[in-house]
Enzyme design. Structure first.
Site, PDB file in Angstrom:
ATOM      1  N   CYS A 132     -19.095   2.568   8.850  1.00 30.15           N
ATOM      2  CA  CYS A 132     -18.375   1.878   9.914  1.00 30.15           C
ATOM      3  C   CYS A 132     -17.108   2.691  10.135  1.00 30.15           C
ATOM      4  O   CYS A 132     -16.247   2.743   9.261  1.00 30.15           O
ATOM      5  CB  CYS A 132     -18.043   0.447   9.493  1.00 30.15           C
ATOM      6  SG  CYS A 132     -16.972  -0.400  10.675  1.00 30.15           S
ATOM      7  N   CYS A 174       0.851  -1.195   0.000  1.00 32.50           N
ATOM      8  CA  CYS A 174       0.000   0.000   0.000  1.00 32.50           C
ATOM      9  C   CYS A 174       0.892   1.252   0.000  1.00 32.50           C
ATOM     10  O   CYS A 174       1.862   1.331   0.746  1.00 32.50           O
ATOM     11  CB  CYS A 174      -0.903  -0.007   1.230  1.00 32.50           C
ATOM     12  SG  CYS A 174      -1.984   1.429   1.298  1.00 32.50           S
ATOM     13  N   ARG A 193     -17.682  -2.399  18.023  1.00 33.11           N
ATOM     14  CA  ARG A 193     -16.950  -3.636  17.730  1.00 33.11           C
ATOM     15  C   ARG A 193     -15.591  -3.662  18.431  1.00 33.11           C
ATOM     16  O   ARG A 193     -14.753  -2.793  18.194  1.00 33.11           O
ATOM     17  CB  ARG A 193     -16.749  -3.770  16.211  1.00 33.11           C
ATOM     18  CG  ARG A 193     -18.079  -3.711  15.469  1.00 33.11           C
ATOM     19  CD  ARG A 193     -17.959  -3.965  13.990  1.00 33.11           C
ATOM     20  NE  ARG A 193     -19.196  -3.578  13.317  1.00 33.11           N
ATOM     21  CZ  ARG A 193     -20.272  -4.350  13.164  1.00 33.11           C
ATOM     22  NH1 ARG A 193     -20.246  -5.605  13.606  1.00 33.11           N
ATOM     23  NH2 ARG A 193     -21.367  -3.907  12.567  1.00 33.11           N
ATOM     24  N   CYS A 206       0.612   0.334  10.281  1.00 35.33           N
ATOM     25  CA  CYS A 206       0.121  -0.695   9.360  1.00 35.33           C
ATOM     26  C   CYS A 206       1.211  -1.543   8.709  1.00 35.33           C
ATOM     27  O   CYS A 206       2.093  -1.036   8.010  1.00 35.33           O
ATOM     28  CB  CYS A 206      -0.744  -0.069   8.281  1.00 35.33           C
ATOM     29  SG  CYS A 206      -1.530  -1.348   7.246  1.00 35.33           S
ATOM     30  N   CYS A 227     -16.337  -8.952   6.196  1.00 34.31           N
ATOM     31  CA  CYS A 227     -15.694  -7.665   5.917  1.00 34.31           C
ATOM     32  C   CYS A 227     -14.480  -7.882   5.032  1.00 34.31           C
ATOM     33  O   CYS A 227     -13.570  -8.635   5.387  1.00 34.31           O
ATOM     34  CB  CYS A 227     -15.245  -7.022   7.228  1.00 34.31           C
ATOM     35  SG  CYS A 227     -16.565  -6.926   8.437  1.00 34.31           S
ATOM     36  N   CYS A 280     -19.363  -5.938   4.174  1.00 34.73           N
ATOM     37  CA  CYS A 280     -18.653  -4.689   4.470  1.00 34.73           C
ATOM     38  C   CYS A 280     -17.354  -4.682   3.666  1.00 34.73           C
ATOM     39  O   CYS A 280     -16.758  -5.736   3.453  1.00 34.73           O
ATOM     40  CB  CYS A 280     -18.353  -4.616   5.972  1.00 34.73           C
ATOM     41  SG  CYS A 280     -17.489  -3.101   6.442  1.00 34.73           S
ATOM     42  N   CYS A 337       0.640   4.908   6.885  1.00 35.63           N
ATOM     43  CA  CYS A 337       0.053   4.713   8.224  1.00 35.63           C
ATOM     44  C   CYS A 337       1.057   3.970   9.110  1.00 35.63           C
ATOM     45  O   CYS A 337       1.409   2.815   8.805  1.00 35.63           O
ATOM     46  CB  CYS A 337      -1.250   3.930   8.115  1.00 35.63           C
ATOM     47  SG  CYS A 337      -2.310   4.516   6.774  1.00 35.63           S
TER      48      CYS A 337
HETATM   49  N1  SAM Z   1      -6.569   0.631   3.245  1.00 39.45           N
HETATM   50  C1  SAM Z   1      -7.853   0.833   3.802  1.00 39.45           C
HETATM   51  C2  SAM Z   1      -7.866   1.956   4.818  1.00 39.45           C
HETATM   52  O1  SAM Z   1      -6.853   2.273   5.381  1.00 39.45           O
HETATM   53  O2  SAM Z   1      -8.944   2.479   5.059  1.00 39.45           O
HETATM   54  C3  SAM Z   1      -8.450  -0.416   4.410  1.00 39.45           C
HETATM   55  C4  SAM Z   1      -7.602  -1.386   5.203  1.00 39.45           C
HETATM   56  S1  SAM Z   1      -6.890  -0.775   6.719  1.00 39.45           S
HETATM   57  C5  SAM Z   1      -5.841  -2.137   7.163  1.00 39.45           C
HETATM   58  C6  SAM Z   1      -8.265  -0.819   7.876  1.00 39.45           C
HETATM   59  C7  SAM Z   1      -8.030  -0.359   9.295  1.00 39.45           C
HETATM   60  O3  SAM Z   1      -7.292  -1.332  10.009  1.00 39.45           O
HETATM   61  C8  SAM Z   1      -7.238   0.900   9.506  1.00 39.45           C
HETATM   62  O4  SAM Z   1      -8.009   2.052   9.340  1.00 39.45           O
HETATM   63  C9  SAM Z   1      -6.790   0.766  10.963  1.00 39.45           C
HETATM   64  O5  SAM Z   1      -7.731   1.391  11.806  1.00 39.45           O
HETATM   65  C10 SAM Z   1      -6.790  -0.739  11.180  1.00 39.45           C
HETATM   66  N2  SAM Z   1      -5.431  -1.258  11.437  1.00 39.45           N
HETATM   67  C11 SAM Z   1      -4.453  -1.426  10.531  1.00 39.45           C
HETATM   68  N3  SAM Z   1      -3.328  -1.906  11.105  1.00 39.45           N
HETATM   69  C12 SAM Z   1      -3.601  -2.038  12.424  1.00 39.45           C
HETATM   70  C13 SAM Z   1      -2.837  -2.489  13.545  1.00 39.45           C
HETATM   71  N4  SAM Z   1      -1.578  -2.863  13.418  1.00 39.45           N
HETATM   72  N5  SAM Z   1      -3.431  -2.514  14.748  1.00 39.45           N
HETATM   73  C14 SAM Z   1      -4.725  -2.115  14.874  1.00 39.45           C
HETATM   74  N6  SAM Z   1      -5.497  -1.693  13.860  1.00 39.45           N
HETATM   75  C15 SAM Z   1      -4.938  -1.632  12.645  1.00 39.45           C
HETATM   76 FE1  SF4 Z   2      -2.737   1.251   3.402  1.00 35.45          FE
HETATM   77 FE2  SF4 Z   2      -2.599   0.081   5.781  1.00 35.45          FE
HETATM   78 FE3  SF4 Z   2      -2.942   2.702   5.633  1.00 35.45          FE
HETATM   79 FE4  SF4 Z   2      -4.957   1.065   4.873  1.00 35.45          FE
HETATM   80  S1  SF4 Z   2      -4.115   1.291   6.942  1.00 35.45           S
HETATM   81  S2  SF4 Z   2      -4.209   2.880   3.816  1.00 35.45           S
HETATM   82  S3  SF4 Z   2      -3.739  -0.651   4.034  1.00 35.45           S
HETATM   83  S4  SF4 Z   2      -1.111   1.568   4.929  1.00 35.45           S
END
Ligand code: SAM
Ligand code: SF4
Ligand code: DTB
Length: 310
Positions: free
Chosen positions: A184, A48, A256, A55, A92, A124, A52
């Site tokens: 959500c 990606c 949730r 992530c 989801c 979802c 973040c």
């Molecule tokens: N890329 C899309 C986005 O960011 O909206 C969808 C997938 S992203 C993995 C979905 C959510 O997962 C993120 O908004 C974050 O809140 C949560 N998330 C991701 N990594 C995480 C982690 N290591 N611990 C807890 N929540 C996490």
């Molecule tokens: Fe990409 Fe992870 Fe951020 Fe979603 S949370 S936008 S998958 S880097």
């Protein structure tokens, strides 16, 4: 408009009073002792472009997650069947994209949504930013909800993500709601934020119009290689306080208890349910990280006298 002062007061009250208030609200609006089981599928993994910091799927950090392009419709249907058979009523689908794709990939996601909805499950999707026309197509395909988290307060957000803004996030949420899809939207605790940030996030969520139908509360799952990979686990009572405050502020929402459950004891989770959480993610895997197994959750429900929501 709910004031920041009232959210602060609510959040900061003695924990047991807060939980009591939350449970009282919960009983007025929800079936008691029923918890919805949702299952996540990582339909497109890793690489990606966003940054973040929490992530593991960001291409910027050296994590060892499995990466793959969009799964086939058939693969996703098989995962949904398995989830349904285990008692999940919501499926989801998460994709590691900055924004929803165009063309064939988007068409395939629409087919996945149609298939999941056709199986009688709530569908979802979470795949980053959407345009209004994409939200409308997802609605037409039968999508129940779109997940798009605000994650934290507007002021702490740039410490966690620099490749998009809080405004961008709010825009997509607006398009989702305008298309008639349930929103959500929730956040993460344990990223080094303060109580003030948590309060501001809850304040923003509660003032969304309409309020989100679904509010995931995640505890950071620290993943090696990410900038937050070395953070210590958040105090479970912070989660309890978040859940309880969300429950009081958003009485009708499904709250949730999301990422981080594998580090919570049965008693921690019981407190979260008492505080108004009424959904969990079930199955061994979330998107890339581990989660209690189906068997663990059967035992959890048995111990607490909780039933999976039909
Ligand atoms: N890329 C899309 C986005 O960011 O909206 C969808 C997938 S992203 C993995 C979905 C959510 O997962 C993120 O908004 C974050 O809140 C949560 N998330 C991701 N990594 C995480 C982690 N290591 N611990 C807890 N929540 C996490
Ligand atoms: Fe990409 Fe992870 Fe951020 Fe979603 S949370 S936008 S998958 S880097
Ligand atoms: C949400 O708020 N939590 C879920 C779902 N929405 C997509 C995702 C949690 C992901 C945890 C990290 C991982 O497994 O990669």
């Amino acid at each position: 408009m709910i004031s920041l002062e009232s959210v602060t007061e609510l959040y900061n009250q003695p924990l047991l009073s807060l939980v009591y208030e939350a449970q009282t609200v919960h009983r007025q609006h929800h079936q008691i002792d029923a918890v919805q089981m949702c299952t996540l599928a990582n339909i497109k993994s890793g690489r990606c472009p966003e940054d973040c910091k929490y992530c593991p799927q960001s291409a910027r950090y050296p994590t060892d997650v499995e990466t793959y392009a969009l799964l086939s419709v058939e693969q996703v249907i098989n995962q949904a069947k398995d989830a349904k058979q285990h008692g999940a009523t919501r499926f989801c689908m998460g994709a590691a994209w900055r924004n929803a794709p165009e063309g064939e990939e988007f068409e395939n996601v629409l087919q996945m949504v149609e298939a999941v909805a056709g199986m009688g499950m709530e569908a979802c999707v979470t795949m980053g930013m959407l345009r209004p026309d994409q939200a409308q197509k997802l609605a037409a395909a039968g999508l129940t909800a779109y997940n798009h988290n605000l994650d934290t307060s507007e002021s702490f957000y740039p410490e966690i993500i620099t490749t998009r803004t809080y405004r961008d996030r709010l825009e997509t949420i607006k398009y989702v709601a305008e298309a008639g899809i349930q929103v959500c939207c929730g956040g993460i605790v344990g990223m080094g934020e303060t109580d003030r940030d948590r309060i501001e996030l809850l304040h923003t969520l509660a003032n969304l119009q309409p309020q989100p139908e679904s509010v995931p509360i995640n505890a950071l799952s620290p993943v090696a290689g990410t900038p937050l990979g070395d953070l210590e686990a958040v105090d479970p009572l912070v989660l309890v306080r978040m859940v309880a405050t969300a429950r009081v502020l958003m009485p009708k929402a499904v709250v949730r208890l999301s990422a981080g459950r594998d580090r919570l004891s049965v008693s921690d989770q019981a407190l979260c349910f008492l505080a108004g959480a009424n959904s969990i993610f079930s199955s061994e895997r979330l998107l890339t990280t581990s989660n209690p197994s189906w068997q663990d959750d059967i035992e959890l429900f048995e111990k607490l006298g909780v039933k999976p929501k039909k």
